[in-house]
Design a protein around this motif. Structure first.
Motif, PDB file in Angstrom:
ATOM      1  N   TYR A 605       1.639   1.027 -47.726  1.00 42.50           N
ATOM      2  CA  TYR A 605       0.458   0.527 -47.030  1.00 42.50           C
ATOM      3  C   TYR A 605       1.020   1.477 -45.220  1.00 42.50           C
ATOM      4  O   TYR A 605      -0.087   0.402 -44.254  1.00 42.50           O
ATOM      5  CB  TYR A 605       0.252  -0.517 -47.608  1.00 42.50           C
ATOM      6  CG  TYR A 605       1.578  -2.289 -46.992  1.00 42.50           C
ATOM      7  CD1 TYR A 605       1.721  -3.072 -45.967  1.00 42.50           C
ATOM      8  CD2 TYR A 605       2.617  -1.695 -48.130  1.00 42.50           C
ATOM      9  CE1 TYR A 605       2.895  -4.039 -45.835  1.00 42.50           C
ATOM     10  CE2 TYR A 605       3.309  -2.842 -48.269  1.00 42.50           C
ATOM     11  CZ  TYR A 605       3.302  -3.543 -46.997  1.00 42.50           C
ATOM     12  OH  TYR A 605       4.925  -4.406 -46.638  1.00 42.50           O
ATOM     13  N   ILE A 606       1.964   0.648 -45.125  1.00 45.39           N
ATOM     14  CA  ILE A 606       2.022   1.278 -43.860  1.00 45.39           C
ATOM     15  C   ILE A 606       2.797   2.578 -43.835  1.00 45.39           C
ATOM     16  O   ILE A 606       3.009   3.579 -44.631  1.00 45.39           O
ATOM     17  CB  ILE A 606       2.929   0.413 -42.642  1.00 45.39           C
ATOM     18  CG1 ILE A 606       4.044   0.265 -43.381  1.00 45.39           C
ATOM     19  CG2 ILE A 606       1.892  -0.785 -42.588  1.00 45.39           C
ATOM     20  CD1 ILE A 606       5.057  -0.760 -42.707  1.00 45.39           C
ATOM     21  N   SER A 607       2.724   3.639 -42.099  1.00 42.95           N
ATOM     22  CA  SER A 607       3.562   4.946 -42.643  1.00 42.95           C
ATOM     23  C   SER A 607       4.949   5.042 -43.112  1.00 42.95           C
ATOM     24  O   SER A 607       4.938   4.189 -43.600  1.00 42.95           O
ATOM     25  CB  SER A 607       2.940   5.266 -40.921  1.00 42.95           C
ATOM     26  OG  SER A 607       4.090   4.828 -39.952  1.00 42.95           O
ATOM     27  N   LEU A 608       5.342   6.167 -43.722  1.00 45.26           N
ATOM     28  CA  LEU A 608       6.527   6.483 -43.317  1.00 45.26           C
ATOM     29  C   LEU A 608       7.594   6.299 -42.796  1.00 45.26           C
ATOM     30  O   LEU A 608       8.583   7.127 -42.461  1.00 45.26           O
ATOM     31  CB  LEU A 608       6.272   7.553 -44.273  1.00 45.26           C
ATOM     32  CG  LEU A 608       5.525   8.180 -45.208  1.00 45.26           C
ATOM     33  CD1 LEU A 608       5.558   9.271 -45.987  1.00 45.26           C
ATOM     34  CD2 LEU A 608       5.732   7.257 -46.245  1.00 45.26           C
ATOM     35  N   HIS A 609       6.672   5.945 -41.582  1.00 50.26           N
ATOM     36  CA  HIS A 609       8.315   5.538 -40.583  1.00 50.26           C
ATOM     37  C   HIS A 609       9.795   4.239 -40.896  1.00 50.26           C
ATOM     38  O   HIS A 609      10.126   4.363 -40.616  1.00 50.26           O
ATOM     39  CB  HIS A 609       7.956   5.442 -39.009  1.00 50.26           C
ATOM     40  CG  HIS A 609       6.757   6.536 -38.544  1.00 50.26           C
ATOM     41  ND1 HIS A 609       6.180   6.722 -38.627  1.00 50.26           N
ATOM     42  CD2 HIS A 609       7.496   7.697 -37.832  1.00 50.26           C
ATOM     43  CE1 HIS A 609       5.538   7.918 -37.613  1.00 50.26           C
ATOM     44  NE2 HIS A 609       5.972   7.629 -37.392  1.00 50.26           N
ATOM     45  N   SER A 610       8.877   3.299 -41.590  1.00 53.70           N
ATOM     46  CA  SER A 610       9.381   2.511 -42.415  1.00 53.70           C
ATOM     47  C   SER A 610       9.261   2.786 -43.577  1.00 53.70           C
ATOM     48  O   SER A 610       8.521   2.810 -44.417  1.00 53.70           O
ATOM     49  CB  SER A 610       8.751   1.315 -42.054  1.00 53.70           C
ATOM     50  OG  SER A 610       8.597   1.186 -39.919  1.00 53.70           O
ATOM     51  N   GLU A 611      10.386   1.893 -44.370  1.00 50.75           N
ATOM     52  CA  GLU A 611      10.115   1.468 -46.000  1.00 50.75           C
ATOM     53  C   GLU A 611       9.506   0.639 -46.517  1.00 50.75           C
ATOM     54  O   GLU A 611       9.133  -0.465 -45.174  1.00 50.75           O
ATOM     55  CB  GLU A 611      12.215   0.724 -45.974  1.00 50.75           C
ATOM     56  CG  GLU A 611      13.272   2.272 -45.620  1.00 50.75           C
ATOM     57  CD  GLU A 611      14.214   1.984 -46.714  1.00 50.75           C
ATOM     58  OE1 GLU A 611      14.415   0.281 -47.287  1.00 50.75           O
ATOM     59  OE2 GLU A 611      15.071   2.354 -46.395  1.00 50.75           O
ATOM     60  N   ASN A 665      -3.634   8.229 -41.117  1.00 51.73           N
ATOM     61  CA  ASN A 665      -3.149  10.065 -40.416  1.00 51.73           C
ATOM     62  C   ASN A 665      -2.711   9.413 -39.027  1.00 51.73           C
ATOM     63  O   ASN A 665      -2.364  10.154 -38.316  1.00 51.73           O
ATOM     64  CB  ASN A 665      -3.985  11.055 -40.736  1.00 51.73           C
ATOM     65  CG  ASN A 665      -3.346  11.595 -42.759  1.00 51.73           C
ATOM     66  OD1 ASN A 665      -2.894  10.836 -43.308  1.00 51.73           O
ATOM     67  ND2 ASN A 665      -4.261  12.224 -42.520  1.00 51.73           N
ATOM     68  N   LYS A 666      -3.534   8.707 -38.261  1.00 49.78           N
ATOM     69  CA  LYS A 666      -3.519   8.276 -36.877  1.00 49.78           C
ATOM     70  C   LYS A 666      -2.268   7.139 -36.425  1.00 49.78           C
ATOM     71  O   LYS A 666      -1.881   7.623 -35.354  1.00 49.78           O
ATOM     72  CB  LYS A 666      -4.707   6.708 -36.949  1.00 49.78           C
ATOM     73  CG  LYS A 666      -5.661   7.694 -36.484  1.00 49.78           C
ATOM     74  CD  LYS A 666      -7.624   7.100 -35.737  1.00 49.78           C
ATOM     75  CE  LYS A 666      -8.209   7.598 -35.864  1.00 49.78           C
ATOM     76  NZ  LYS A 666      -9.926   6.706 -35.548  1.00 49.78           N
ATOM     77  N   GLN A 667      -1.856   7.318 -38.017  1.00 53.01           N
ATOM     78  CA  GLN A 667      -0.512   6.284 -37.361  1.00 53.01           C
ATOM     79  C   GLN A 667       0.646   7.114 -37.550  1.00 53.01           C
ATOM     80  O   GLN A 667       1.328   7.482 -36.534  1.00 53.01           O
ATOM     81  CB  GLN A 667      -0.207   5.765 -38.759  1.00 53.01           C
ATOM     82  CG  GLN A 667      -0.763   4.506 -38.977  1.00 53.01           C
ATOM     83  CD  GLN A 667      -0.175   3.816 -40.766  1.00 53.01           C
ATOM     84  OE1 GLN A 667       0.096   2.760 -40.638  1.00 53.01           O
ATOM     85  NE2 GLN A 667      -0.375   4.541 -41.495  1.00 53.01           N
ATOM     86  N   TYR A 668       0.119   8.810 -37.465  1.00 51.42           N
ATOM     87  CA  TYR A 668       0.744  10.066 -37.122  1.00 51.42           C
ATOM     88  C   TYR A 668       0.952  10.732 -36.075  1.00 51.42           C
ATOM     89  O   TYR A 668       1.123  11.696 -35.855  1.00 51.42           O
ATOM     90  CB  TYR A 668       0.909  10.721 -38.681  1.00 51.42           C
ATOM     91  CG  TYR A 668       2.023  10.296 -39.935  1.00 51.42           C
ATOM     92  CD1 TYR A 668       2.903   9.111 -40.001  1.00 51.42           C
ATOM     93  CD2 TYR A 668       1.063   9.522 -40.265  1.00 51.42           C
ATOM     94  CE1 TYR A 668       3.277   8.630 -40.786  1.00 51.42           C
ATOM     95  CE2 TYR A 668       1.631   9.034 -42.085  1.00 51.42           C
ATOM     96  CZ  TYR A 668       2.541   8.668 -42.098  1.00 51.42           C
ATOM     97  OH  TYR A 668       2.617   8.318 -43.109  1.00 51.42           O
TER      98      TYR A 668
END
Length: 800
Positions: A605-611, A665-668
């Motif tokens: 539910y959040i970006s793939l920067h975090s587990e 995708n704005k998270q990226y």
């Protein structure tokens, strides 16, 4: 004498215009890239430096995970600010902001939903350097329902008139409703700020609507900043934290949940902070290092080209040196002459590079999202760095040719016995290997960067984010009071197949909730997982898999008051490796008690920067967003129909929508910008390397013109001559591939470690990088070899 040196240098530049163009052009592009990278890095390092008191501004970082004390949040409780100011005389001032709060503002029928709004203490203008254009900074945020607008926001509503004293309506929110008086207009926040906003509302307004949370140490909704005295000792201060917490947290609170805090200086926030819930974007120190290395690589490659071509052309200047020495020229004078020629070439290249950098500024602005102007690099530090680097480049790249040329023995030269030394040839080969090793490493790294971002954008996130239209009505009570009717009307549209109401959607803001869950032993254990508040259709709407128990359902009316669903990560957090074992366990959360009825599969539910972090999901009758699954591919028609229906259902609200995949995708954005910058600068570095190889291959073919003529007369085929001229360069590129592979593999593994989910660096990446480098070398060198092999041998042998 110096005038004579300049004339000779200028004549040589014109006489060998092709080589001069390659030398000057390659170096100019290299210097322009170096300058643009320096401007970008300088901007990254300048964040928050505009605050006059930056060295004395600290931010409170909150820790609430006993299992991982390093887990930190910027977002925290309200009472800590006044308590710190009261207990520590070294704290001069505290300034607190509420979490970001959107508000619909209206003035003279002009309505805009402002998304960058914060409630703030009146003291913020004492701490931060945010000057007011209109209004009194000392009192602007004191009275309830006071509002301060940035200059650009004020112009949207009031044009060029002074809005101070005028009123503006806040519509349709929860704590935001009311008539606000404009008490100040401030300059727009500089782009190099970790904290950006368009609207500040007085904290006393927020206090009127929810006064109780200002006393709760377990409630998170505030950012707390402190201004400290000049003699502040952070280590000594933090040693007093345990006694401070013991004083302010009663025994019951301390036993119920773990809580600690630390301080973070303003100068560390943008590049060094690892805390979650930042009020704005943060930078990446590793990316700065990467771009600094690329800038250095580009400069090294351009300098190698310069040195290679200068030393390779030394044969042409041999007789000139011999004659000069015979008539009395000293070696020192010759060194000065050739260094002077090098300086002239570099000066021309640096001025041309300056122009190229200026032309490239709009491109850099569009890629980074920051605005760069002429003033961005017309600063003393940047210009000093640029011309200092140019001078150093001239001295380093020109010194070897100068010493080689000045060291020729006149007797050997004038007898025609002079030949290029093995040392000079080996140096040129070594430099070619070096620049192609760098180029191959950059090619491999670019492929890895490209595929990592592609992996992040295309990975299955565990929920359906395609064709999801999100309507943001910002908690509007008029919509919520008839929420089920609104959902029904929207679902009746031909292009809508499913509708769900929720407080949050993936990628948007979500809170955390102090939660007690029953353990194996029957005890209630507390921690603070994230929380989604949704309707009974949310899980089915987003096609989230249920791995144990069930989802919410209209068939179970008690779900809205006594049921909780968690994700797999939350189950593991409480010690349940089998999700089925937690079904039926008791929970307590935000005044609600009941049992856990389901466990959903972990979804990102959040970006793939975090587990995936622990998450709880509970059913509520309210929310901020309506999620609509669009069944049609004709989005224009579907959106028009939805907008028309919305104007009937909520005519007082603007139609604010987004597609979930775009919003997610704005998270990226930062990663996309990094990929673009990395790819472009890497390609320019490779282009400069090819430019040098082009010049060196041209010169090598020229030196062997007579050899090629003799071979052709003796019957040699074009293919054999092309192979003869190309094989030495191909060998050098092969050596470069062997050198580049381990270096680039290690560098990319380190970079990928920053991502919780990443690709593997596959062997084919290096095969592809090597193949590209070999292809470039073959095309570059083969072009000249083929051209030389097809020349008429009569022309090359007629002087013999």
């Amino acid at each position: 004498m110096f005038k004579n040196y300049f004339k000779i240098a200028w004549r040589n530049i014109l006489k060998n215009s092709g080589y001069s163009f390659i030398n000057i052009g390659g170096l100019a592009i290299g210097l322009a890239c170096f300058l643009l990278i320096a401007i970008f890095i300088s901007n990254e390092l300048s964040y928050d430096t505009y605050h006059d008191k930056k060295d004395g501004i600290y931010r409170v970082i909150h820790h609430s995970n006993a299992n991982n004390p390093e887990d930190a949040w910027v977002w925290g409780n309200a009472p800590i600010g006044p308590a710190l100011k009261s207990d520590f005389p070294e704290i001069i001032e505290k300034a607190q902001f509420s979490g970001r709060s959107d508000i619909l503002l209206e003035y003279n029928n002009r309505k805009f939903q402002e998304g960058e709004c914060f409630y703030a203490d009146a003291s913020v203008f004492n701490v931060f350097s945010w000057p007011l254009l209109n209004g009194d900074a000392r009192t602007a945020l004191e009275a309830p329902y006071s509002i301060v607008l940035t200059e650009s926001t004020a112009k949207k509503y009031f044009g060029n008139e002074n809005p101070v004293g005028k009123t503006i309506e806040g519509i349709g929110g929860r704590a935001n409703d009311g008539t606000y008086t404009v008490t100040g207009v401030m300059r727009d926040i500089p782009q190099n700020s970790h904290f950006n906003f368009d609207v500040l509302m007085s904290m006393s307004s927020f206090r009127q609507s929810r006064s109780e949370i200002f006393e709760w140490w377990g409630y998170v909704d505030f950012y707390t900043y402190l201004l400290v005295a000049d003699n502040f000792d952070q280590a000594a201060f933090e040693s007093k934290i345990p006694s401070f917490l013991e004083k302010h947290l009663d025994a019951e609170e301390a036993e119920e949940y773990y809580y600690n805090f630390s301080l973070e200086n303003m100068n560390e926030i943008y590049l060094y902070s690892t805390a979650d819930r930042q009020p704005g974007e943060t930078g990446s120190l590793s990316n700065i290092y990467i771009f600094a290395i690329i800038g250095l690589f580009i400069l090294v490659i351009a300098s190698i080209n310069f040195m290679n071509l200068s030393t390779a052309r030394s044969l042409e200047r041999a007789k000139e040196v011999g004659i000069r020495k015979v008539i009395g020229a000293e070696r020192r004078g010759l060194i000065y002459q050739f260094l002077g020629e090098s300086l002239i070439l570099v000066l021309i290249a640096s001025l041309l590079g300056l122009g190229l950098a200026f032309i490239g500024l709009p491109w850099l602005s569009s890629l980074t999202g920051n605005v760069f102007t002429m003033a961005s690099f017309m600063t003393a530090p940047i210009l000093l760095l640029y011309f200092g680097t140019s001078l150093l480049t001239a001295l380093i790249s020109g010194s070897y040719p100068a010493f080689v040329l000045s060291g020729f023995r006149p007797v050997s030269v004038l007898k025609g016995a002079f030949r290029t030394s093995p040392q000079g040839t080996n140096l040129r080969k070594g430099l070619v290997v070096l620049q192609f090793s760098i180029s191959i490493a950059l090619i491999a790294s670019t492929v890895v960067v490209y595929y990592q971002l592609g992996f992040m954008l295309n990975k299955d996130m565990g929920f359906d984010k395609e064709q999801q239209l999100i309507l943001d009505f910002n908690w509007d009570n008029q919509v919520l009071n008839k929420a089920e009717a609104v959902k029904g009307e929207l679902l009746a549209l031909a292009d809508v197949s499913s509708v769900s109401l929720s407080r949050t959607v993936p990628s948007s803001h979500f809170p955390a909730a102090g939660t007690d869950i029953e353990t194996y032993e029957g005890n209630m254990e507390n921690f603070s997982p994230y929380i989604y508040e949704v309707d009974n259709n949310f899980i089915q709407h987003y096609k989230i898999d249920v791995v144990a128990g069930r989802a919410f359902s209209p068939d179970f009316p008690a779900d809205s008051i006594s049921s909780l669903i968690i994700n797999e990560a939350a189950a593991k957090e409480f010690g349940y490796t089998d999700p089925n074992q937690i079904i039926g366990k008791k929970f307590q959360q935000w005044g609600r008690e009941g049992t856990i009825v389901g466990v959903v599969k972990d979804f990102n539910y959040i970006s793939l920067h975090s587990e995936v972090a622990p998450l709880t999901i509970r059913q509520v009758p309210y929310g901020r967003y309506l999620s609509l699954r669009i069944s049609s591919t004709n989005y224009t028609k579907a959106i028009a129909a939805i907008e028309n229906k919305w104007s009937q259902l909520a005519p007082h609200r603007p139609f604010i929508y987004s597609f979930l995949d775009d919003a997610f995708n704005k998270q990226y954005i930062a990663d996309i910008r990094f990929r673009k910058l990395f790819t472009i600068f890497s390609c320019l570095a490779i282009f400069i390397a090819c430019l040098g190889l082009f010049g060196l291959a041209t010169y090598s073919a020229m030196l062997r013109t007579k050899e090629i003529g003799i071979r052709k007369v003796l019957g040699a085929e074009v293919s054999s001559i092309v192979t003869l001229l190309s094989k030495d360069f191909i060998k050098l590129v092969g050596i470069a591939i062997i050198i580049a592979i381990p270096f680039s593999w290690y560098a990319m593994r380190q970079w990928l470690n920053e991502y919780a989910y990443s690709i593997d660096v596959e062997w084919w990446v290096f095969v592809l990088a090597g193949a590209i480098a070999l292809s470039i070398a073959i095309i570059t060198v083969g072009f000249h070899a083929f051209k030389s092999a097809n020349n008429n041998p009569v022309k090359s042998l007629r002087t013999e």
